[in-house]
Design a protein around this motif. Structure first.
Motif, PDB file in Angstrom:
ATOM      1  N   LEU A  25       0.585  -8.499  -3.430  1.00  0.00           N
ATOM      2  CA  LEU A  25       1.803  -8.332  -2.658  1.00  0.00           C
ATOM      3  C   LEU A  25       2.753  -7.950  -3.485  1.00  0.00           C
ATOM      4  N   ASP A  26       3.110  -8.581  -4.666  1.00  0.00           N
ATOM      5  CA  ASP A  26       4.287  -8.424  -5.129  1.00  0.00           C
ATOM      6  C   ASP A  26       4.147  -6.877  -6.002  1.00  0.00           C
ATOM      7  N   ARG A  27       3.037  -6.437  -6.473  1.00  0.00           N
ATOM      8  CA  ARG A  27       2.787  -5.249  -7.129  1.00  0.00           C
ATOM      9  C   ARG A  27       2.811  -4.035  -6.020  1.00  0.00           C
ATOM     10  N   VAL A  28       2.306  -4.469  -4.789  1.00  0.00           N
ATOM     11  CA  VAL A  28       2.635  -3.194  -3.567  1.00  0.00           C
ATOM     12  C   VAL A  28       3.999  -3.036  -3.253  1.00  0.00           C
ATOM     13  N   ARG A  29       4.658  -4.232  -3.239  1.00  0.00           N
ATOM     14  CA  ARG A  29       6.050  -4.185  -2.806  1.00  0.00           C
ATOM     15  C   ARG A  29       6.827  -3.200  -3.998  1.00  0.00           C
ATOM     16  N   ASP A  30       6.460  -3.573  -5.297  1.00  0.00           N
ATOM     17  CA  ASP A  30       7.058  -2.960  -6.164  1.00  0.00           C
ATOM     18  C   ASP A  30       6.743  -1.368  -6.617  1.00  0.00           C
ATOM     19  N   GLY A  31       5.835  -1.027  -5.614  1.00  0.00           N
ATOM     20  CA  GLY A  31       5.194   0.477  -6.022  1.00  0.00           C
ATOM     21  C   GLY A  31       4.361   0.368  -7.197  1.00  0.00           C
ATOM     22  N   LYS A  32       3.886  -0.496  -7.451  1.00  0.00           N
ATOM     23  CA  LYS A  32       3.013  -0.529  -9.010  1.00  0.00           C
ATOM     24  C   LYS A  32       1.522  -0.612  -8.707  1.00  0.00           C
ATOM     25  N   SER A  33       1.066  -0.625  -7.604  1.00  0.00           N
ATOM     26  CA  SER A  33      -0.353  -0.900  -7.232  1.00  0.00           C
ATOM     27  C   SER A  33      -0.917   0.453  -7.142  1.00  0.00           C
ATOM     28  N   SER A  34      -2.094   0.870  -7.905  1.00  0.00           N
ATOM     29  CA  SER A  34      -3.058   1.940  -7.596  1.00  0.00           C
ATOM     30  C   SER A  34      -4.424   1.238  -7.112  1.00  0.00           C
ATOM     31  N   ARG A  35      -5.206   2.100  -6.376  1.00  0.00           N
ATOM     32  CA  ARG A  35      -6.341   1.868  -5.848  1.00  0.00           C
ATOM     33  C   ARG A  35      -7.406   2.743  -6.527  1.00  0.00           C
ATOM     34  N   ILE A  36      -8.215   2.212  -7.390  1.00  0.00           N
ATOM     35  CA  ILE A  36      -9.283   2.750  -8.257  1.00  0.00           C
ATOM     36  C   ILE A  36     -10.695   3.062  -7.329  1.00  0.00           C
ATOM     37  N   HIS A  41      -5.375  -4.452   1.719  1.00  0.00           N
ATOM     38  CA  HIS A  41      -5.159  -5.650   2.367  1.00  0.00           C
ATOM     39  C   HIS A  41      -3.753  -6.145   2.150  1.00  0.00           C
ATOM     40  N   ALA A  42      -3.451  -6.054   1.142  1.00  0.00           N
ATOM     41  CA  ALA A  42      -1.866  -6.550   0.554  1.00  0.00           C
ATOM     42  C   ALA A  42      -1.145  -5.564   1.554  1.00  0.00           C
ATOM     43  N   ALA A  43      -1.430  -4.204   1.387  1.00  0.00           N
ATOM     44  CA  ALA A  43      -0.317  -3.186   1.940  1.00  0.00           C
ATOM     45  C   ALA A  43      -0.355  -3.303   3.427  1.00  0.00           C
ATOM     46  N   ARG A  44      -1.384  -3.604   4.196  1.00  0.00           N
ATOM     47  CA  ARG A  44      -1.377  -3.860   5.544  1.00  0.00           C
ATOM     48  C   ARG A  44      -0.810  -5.123   5.942  1.00  0.00           C
ATOM     49  N   LEU A  45      -0.857  -6.175   5.182  1.00  0.00           N
ATOM     50  CA  LEU A  45      -0.186  -7.427   5.401  1.00  0.00           C
ATOM     51  C   LEU A  45       1.428  -7.049   5.400  1.00  0.00           C
ATOM     52  N   LEU A  46       1.775  -6.334   4.500  1.00  0.00           N
ATOM     53  CA  LEU A  46       3.352  -5.817   4.384  1.00  0.00           C
ATOM     54  C   LEU A  46       3.745  -4.986   5.309  1.00  0.00           C
ATOM     55  N   GLY A  47       2.920  -4.400   5.887  1.00  0.00           N
ATOM     56  CA  GLY A  47       3.179  -3.135   6.748  1.00  0.00           C
ATOM     57  C   GLY A  47       3.575  -2.003   6.046  1.00  0.00           C
ATOM     58  N   MET A  48       3.083  -1.784   4.829  1.00  0.00           N
ATOM     59  CA  MET A  48       3.139  -0.482   4.053  1.00  0.00           C
ATOM     60  C   MET A  48       2.070   0.374   3.964  1.00  0.00           C
ATOM     61  N   ASP A  49       2.428   1.531   3.579  1.00  0.00           N
ATOM     62  CA  ASP A  49       1.247   2.458   3.533  1.00  0.00           C
ATOM     63  C   ASP A  49       0.204   2.165   2.194  1.00  0.00           C
ATOM     64  N   VAL A  50      -1.012   2.467   2.797  1.00  0.00           N
ATOM     65  CA  VAL A  50      -1.930   1.996   1.829  1.00  0.00           C
ATOM     66  C   VAL A  50      -1.965   3.057   0.748  1.00  0.00           C
ATOM     67  N   PRO A  51      -1.799   2.617  -0.810  1.00  0.00           N
ATOM     68  CA  PRO A  51      -2.091   3.575  -1.529  1.00  0.00           C
ATOM     69  C   PRO A  51      -3.314   4.367  -1.742  1.00  0.00           C
ATOM     70  N   PRO A  52      -3.348   5.666  -1.916  1.00  0.00           N
ATOM     71  CA  PRO A  52      -4.768   6.312  -2.005  1.00  0.00           C
ATOM     72  C   PRO A  52      -5.537   5.987  -2.918  1.00  0.00           C
ATOM     73  N   LEU A  53      -6.969   6.217  -2.901  1.00  0.00           N
ATOM     74  CA  LEU A  53      -7.926   6.049  -3.809  1.00  0.00           C
ATOM     75  C   LEU A  53      -7.815   7.006  -4.996  1.00  0.00           C
TER      76      LEU A  53
END
Length: 266
Positions: free
Chosen positions: A148-159, A205-217
């Motif tokens: 959740l924290d990483r998605v909020r901060d824009g630091k999450s990528s989906r591999i 799932h974290a992005a959806r919980l936050l109502g944010m766009d899911v990072p691309p694969l």
């Protein structure tokens, strides 16, 4: 009054200390430098005095980059001969290496992975005392330290790694397992949740919980990960936790990442 000495007041150990103090324990911890009430690790006389009065001792200090084991090197002999009711070491499920996605329990061989120093430390702590509890931990998350924290901060990528799964554990479930072991048998325990899952599913799932766009694969090459992060993706395993459930009477409060992330959001 029970007294706990904790070597290495990091994220998980600090949460354990807070829980024990709330239950009436005296807890003394060490850090690299004296701060927040903790002793400096190199303050040998104070640390040995704390060890003399301790009923329980836990180390969460990993091996150094050169492979040495700071706590065992400085205090191993004293810990080994101390009059204690309980002792423990926080290890890593990285000791199992790559299992090609298979389940691993505590009987699986260790030492074949990239974390050779971790495997050696794991074994050395087992050998130190007859009452030693070794907890092998996968990826740890919790308040302030989660997808959740990483998605909020824009630091999450989906591999995109087909077939790749990881196990994880909420920090408070580690705390509960440690406390459950006070009355349980010594030995090695995997402490993980019940649902190994792909990294990209957790981030989505974290992005959806936050109502944010899911990072691309992304592919590994596109993600431009550090060497340490790349090593993380070289291993694929599912961590079995049945022994802790059977012998310690422990059950994870957050049996999967959905329950854990929802609790953090709430």
């Amino acid at each position: 009054m029970p007294r706990m000495l904790i070597f290495g007041m990091g994220y998980t150990a600090s949460r354990l200390a807070d829980r024990l103090r709330a239950e009436g324990w005296e807890v003394i911890g060490t850090r690299r430098e004296a701060q927040d009430g903790a002793l400096a690790f190199d303050d040998t006389s104070s640390v040995l005095a704390a060890l003399t009065s301790a009923s329980h001792v836990l180390s969460s200090v990993p091996p150094s980059r050169d492979g040495s084991e700071p706590v065992l090197d400085h205090y191993g002999s004293a810990i080994g001969s101390a009059s204690l009711q309980w002792s423990a070491y926080l290890s890593s499920t990285g000791v199992y290496g790559d299992a090609d996605g298979a389940w691993v329990d505590e009987s699986a061989p260790i030492g074949s992975g990239r974390r050779k120093a971790r495997s050696e430390a794991d074994q050395n702590w087992q050998n130190l005392r007859n009452d030693m509890h070794v907890f092998r931990l996968p990826g740890i998350y919790g308040p302030g330290r989660s997808p959740l924290d990483r998605v909020r901060d824009g630091k999450s990528s989906r591999i995109d790694m087909p077939g790749q799964v990881f196990s994880r554990i909420h920090a408070d479930d580690i705390v509960a397992a440690v406390i459950a072991s006070f009355d349980g048998p010594a030995g090695v325990y995997n402490i993980s949740d019940d649902l190994p899952a792909p990294q990209h599913e957790i981030v989505a799932h974290a992005a959806r919980l936050l109502g944010m766009d899911v990072p691309p694969l992304q592919s590994l090459d596109e993600a431009n990960l550090s060497q340490a992060a790349l090593g993380f993706y070289e291993e694929n395993r599912r961590v079995a936790n049945g022994k802790a459930k059977r012998l310690l009477g422990w059950e994870p409060r957050y049996p999967d990442y959905k329950a854990g992330l929802q609790a953090l959001l709430d």
